[in-house]
Design an enzyme around this catalytic site. Sequence first.
Site, PDB file in Angstrom:
ATOM      1  CG  ASP A  51      42.432  19.733  22.442  1.00  0.00           C
ATOM      2  OD1 ASP A  51      43.410  20.612  22.267  1.00  0.00           O
ATOM      3  OD2 ASP A  51      41.442  19.854  22.830  1.00  0.00           O
ATOM      4  CE1 TYR A 109      37.260  21.960  15.672  1.00  0.00           C
ATOM      5  CE2 TYR A 109      36.500  24.342  15.801  1.00  0.00           C
ATOM      6  CZ  TYR A 109      37.584  23.547  15.951  1.00  0.00           C
ATOM      7  OH  TYR A 109      38.880  23.759  16.020  1.00  0.00           O
TER       8      TYR A 109
END
Length: 247
Positions: A51, A109
Amino acid sequence: MRYFIRFAYFGKAYHGWQNQPNAITVQQVLERALCTLSRQEISVIGAGRTDTGVHAKEMFAHFDVNTTLKAEELVQRLNSFLPDDIAVGEIFQVTEEAHARFDAKERTYEYWIVQKKNPFYKDTAHFVWSPLNLDDMNKAASIMMEYDDFECFSKSNTDVKTFICQIKQAFWEKREEKPVFTITADRFLRNMVRAIVGTLLEVGMGRMEPEGIRPIIESRDRGKAGVSVPAKGLYLTKITYPETIYL
């Protein structure tokens, strides 16, 4: 011939990885550099989308060319040509069927939290002033691993066909007084990690018991989970591929 490219980027200036109309993206900048330096049209396929504002310590993409590349020389030329917030680590040839997105077995992540005002983390971590109970946050994270349907953490109105993900690890730890969340899974839904972190912060601040994460997951309702935390604290750190793709 098909090549993989391993690179990293600081996401503040970009509207994510994937090409978009009327917005600058990492894919757009990388493709333009490759086309300019190789003097041929090159399209790169990334391992996934990130994103707007999300960073990547390790990202992969693949591309096809008709000639053998001098990989080390191209890496040096790319790094001289690309802006300072994108860096290429290596380029290597793979099998013709290798796919940066579909062959990825796991992705990892991290999400960074800071709890004291620090100008050096202004664009790299999320500031949370409330005290956090990392033990309770880890209890909730371990409960999460008992499930595989994470629709409650997915961005609404996405076109995915399934919300099934296999989480391999999920835990909080302190690094230099900085709470860091690490999560590894075979795939991630859009906005998933940021929604998970936002929910676990509710646990850490005492607004919800660790067991409270069960009804949220079972509801499959995004509105039941916590708010999405800012993108600036999120880092894609590792992507794992099977040995069979390498030459």
